[in-house]
Design an enzyme around this catalytic site. Structure first.
Site, short mmCIF file in Angstrom:
data_model
loop_
_atom_site.label_atom_id
_atom_site.label_comp_id
_atom_site.label_asym_id
_atom_site.label_seq_id
_atom_site.Cartn_x
_atom_site.Cartn_y
_atom_site.Cartn_z
N LYS A 1 -21.63 29.65 -0.83
CA LYS A 1 -22.63 30.70 -0.60
C LYS A 1 -21.91 32.01 -0.35
O LYS A 1 -21.04 32.09 0.53
CB LYS A 1 -23.49 30.32 0.61
CG LYS A 1 -24.67 31.20 0.79
CD LYS A 1 -25.63 30.63 1.80
CE LYS A 1 -26.41 29.46 1.22
NZ LYS A 1 -27.49 29.02 2.12
N GLY B 1 -28.40 28.61 -7.17
CA GLY B 1 -29.65 29.24 -6.74
C GLY B 1 -29.38 30.55 -6.06
O GLY B 1 -28.23 30.99 -5.93
N GLU B 2 -30.48 31.17 -5.67
CA GLU B 2 -30.38 32.42 -4.95
C GLU B 2 -31.08 32.22 -3.63
O GLU B 2 -32.28 31.95 -3.60
CB GLU B 2 -31.04 33.54 -5.75
CG GLU B 2 -30.30 33.82 -7.03
CD GLU B 2 -30.85 34.99 -7.79
OE1 GLU B 2 -31.95 35.46 -7.47
OE2 GLU B 2 -30.14 35.45 -8.70
N GLY B 3 -30.35 32.31 -2.57
CA GLY B 3 -30.95 32.08 -1.26
C GLY B 3 -31.28 33.38 -0.57
O GLY B 3 -31.29 34.44 -1.19
N VAL C 1 -25.73 31.26 -4.58
CA VAL C 1 -25.07 29.99 -4.26
C VAL C 1 -24.51 29.41 -5.57
O VAL C 1 -25.22 29.35 -6.57
CB VAL C 1 -26.08 28.98 -3.65
CG1 VAL C 1 -25.35 27.73 -3.19
CG2 VAL C 1 -26.85 29.60 -2.49
N TYR D 1 -29.57 34.95 1.70
CA TYR D 1 -28.47 35.86 1.99
C TYR D 1 -27.59 36.18 0.78
O TYR D 1 -26.76 37.06 0.84
CB TYR D 1 -27.59 35.27 3.10
CG TYR D 1 -28.37 35.00 4.36
CD1 TYR D 1 -28.66 36.04 5.24
CD2 TYR D 1 -28.84 33.73 4.65
CE1 TYR D 1 -29.38 35.80 6.39
CE2 TYR D 1 -29.56 33.49 5.80
CZ TYR D 1 -29.83 34.53 6.67
OH TYR D 1 -30.55 34.29 7.79
N GLY D 2 -27.74 35.43 -0.28
CA GLY D 2 -26.90 35.70 -1.44
C GLY D 2 -26.93 34.57 -2.43
O GLY D 2 -27.68 33.61 -2.27
N ASP E 1 -35.73 29.76 10.24
CA ASP E 1 -36.31 29.97 8.91
C ASP E 1 -36.33 28.64 8.16
O ASP E 1 -36.00 28.58 6.98
CB ASP E 1 -35.49 31.02 8.16
CG ASP E 1 -36.20 31.55 6.91
OD1 ASP E 1 -37.45 31.47 6.86
OD2 ASP E 1 -35.51 32.04 6.00
P1 AMP Z 1 -30.40 28.82 0.33
O1 AMP Z 1 -29.62 30.08 0.51
O2 AMP Z 1 -29.91 27.75 1.24
O3 AMP Z 1 -31.87 29.02 0.38
O4 AMP Z 1 -30.03 28.30 -1.12
C1 AMP Z 1 -30.69 28.67 -2.30
C2 AMP Z 1 -30.68 27.51 -3.27
O5 AMP Z 1 -29.33 27.16 -3.59
C3 AMP Z 1 -31.28 26.23 -2.65
O6 AMP Z 1 -32.65 26.11 -2.86
C4 AMP Z 1 -30.54 25.15 -3.41
O7 AMP Z 1 -31.19 24.87 -4.62
C5 AMP Z 1 -29.18 25.76 -3.66
N1 AMP Z 1 -28.23 25.30 -2.63
C6 AMP Z 1 -27.96 25.85 -1.42
N2 AMP Z 1 -27.05 25.16 -0.72
C7 AMP Z 1 -26.70 24.11 -1.51
C8 AMP Z 1 -25.82 22.99 -1.36
N3 AMP Z 1 -25.09 22.81 -0.24
N4 AMP Z 1 -25.76 22.09 -2.36
C9 AMP Z 1 -26.50 22.26 -3.49
N5 AMP Z 1 -27.36 23.27 -3.69
C10 AMP Z 1 -27.47 24.20 -2.73
#
Ligand code: AMP
Length: 292
Positions: A36, A14-16, A21, A18-19, A127
């Site tokens: 991440k 995914g894309e969170g 993942v 900050y960057g 957040d």
């Molecule tokens: P975030 O930066 O935490 O918002 O991450 C963006 C997306 O990446 C999330 O909505 C998840 O779908 C995926 N993701 C983040 N951290 C994890 C993790 N520890 N395990 C699996 N998926 C993750």
């Protein structure tokens, strides 16, 4: 030695905020982790040392409902954080399941427990949102794992994702929306109130596209605050005396009675406008709703 080469990228998760993942495999023990990659915008100096120290401290957090940080690598002026891998996030879980009252209570309790643990260790989230609430299913039961605790402190709460998509404001507390710079743990309590409401109806409680729209939606439901109801509110940076004076609505009506009377009693206290009067999590967790 390149510390990153040990981790083999498998897929983008995914894309969170900050960057990106990625799902990665640790080639030394075959363990699957989530990596991440954090990029800081307009940053000539690289990642600040304070941020790196703060993130390293987050490795000490150890709670069933908080995503564990396994390793932090700084390389090429970027920070790579290796997290415990989780199966899905709460948004996906809500979309795929019809949640019973019991499950709404259980998930709310777990989100509170993880957040309270971090608060006790003096770490705020700032957040919290369903996308940050990750889940594993263990023995048929979902276990919440809160992600991104403490990152806002190290990197700031960004206005936009690194992809320029606007960060959602839906879970942001009125004091933050009004420009308060004195964040307290109460900001996370508000977000949990929004998440609890969403768990019970399946729909986000507030969906404003800008700060002003958000404040308007919040005032419509909770009433426009006054100096009597929230001392000091008119001193906040973005307060305007011209805000419409709205009465507010009943939560029961708005949420179509999707919670029990005790559930609404707790939600009222989580969604208290004045952060000074908002219920602390230690108290919220022993609310009668959880005994039903
Ligand atoms: P975030 O930066 O935490 O918002 O991450 C963006 C997306 O990446 C999330 O909505 C998840 O779908 C995926 N993701 C983040 N951290 C994890 C993790 N520890 N395990 C699996 N998926 C993750």
């Amino acid at each position: 030695m390149d510390q990153l080469s040990r981790y083999k990228k498998q897929a983008k998760l995914g894309e969170g905020t900050y960057g990106e993942v990625f799902r990665v495999q640790d080639t030394e023990n075959n363990e699957i982790l989530a990596m991440k990659k954090i990029q800081v915008e307009n940053d000539e100096e690289g990642i600040p040392g304070t941020a790196i120290r703060e993130i390293s401290l987050l490795r000490e957090l150890n709670h069933e409902n908080v995503v564990k940080i396994r390793r932090v690598i700084c390389q090429n002026r970027k920070v790579y954080i290796m997290f415990e891998h989780c199966e899905m996030d709460l948004r996906k879980f809500m979309n795929a399941n019809d949640l019973s009252q019991k499950l709404v209570r259980e998930l709310t309790k777990q989100v509170m427990a993880g957040t309270n643990y971090c608060h006790i260790h003096r770490v705020m989230h700032r957040d919290l949102k369903p996308q940050n609430v990750l889940l594993n299913i263990s023995g048929g039961q979902p276990i919440c794992k809160l992600a991104d605790f403490g990152l806002a402190r190290s990197f700031g709460v960004p206005i936009r994702h690194y992809t320029h998509e606007i960060v959602t404001l839906w879970y942001r507390s009125p004091e933050v929306l009004l420009g308060s710079k004195l964040y307290s743990t109460a900001v996370d309590v508000w977000s949990i109130g929004c998440i609890m409401a969403e768990l019970s109806t399946g729909e986000p409680l507030f969906q404003g596209r800008s700060e002003v729209e958000m404040l308007f939606e919040i005032f419509q439901l909770r009433g426009t605050p006054t100096e009597d109801s929230w001392p000091g509110v008119s001193q906040l940076k973005d307060w305007r005396d011209t805000f419409p004076k709205l009465m507010g609505q009943s939560l029961q009506k708005r949420l179509r009675n999707s919670l029990s009377a005790q559930g609404f009693d707790l939600l009222e206290k989580l969604l208290e406008m004045d952060p000074g009067k908002r219920i602390p999590l230690s108290e919220a967790m022993s609310h009668k709703w959880f005994l039903e």
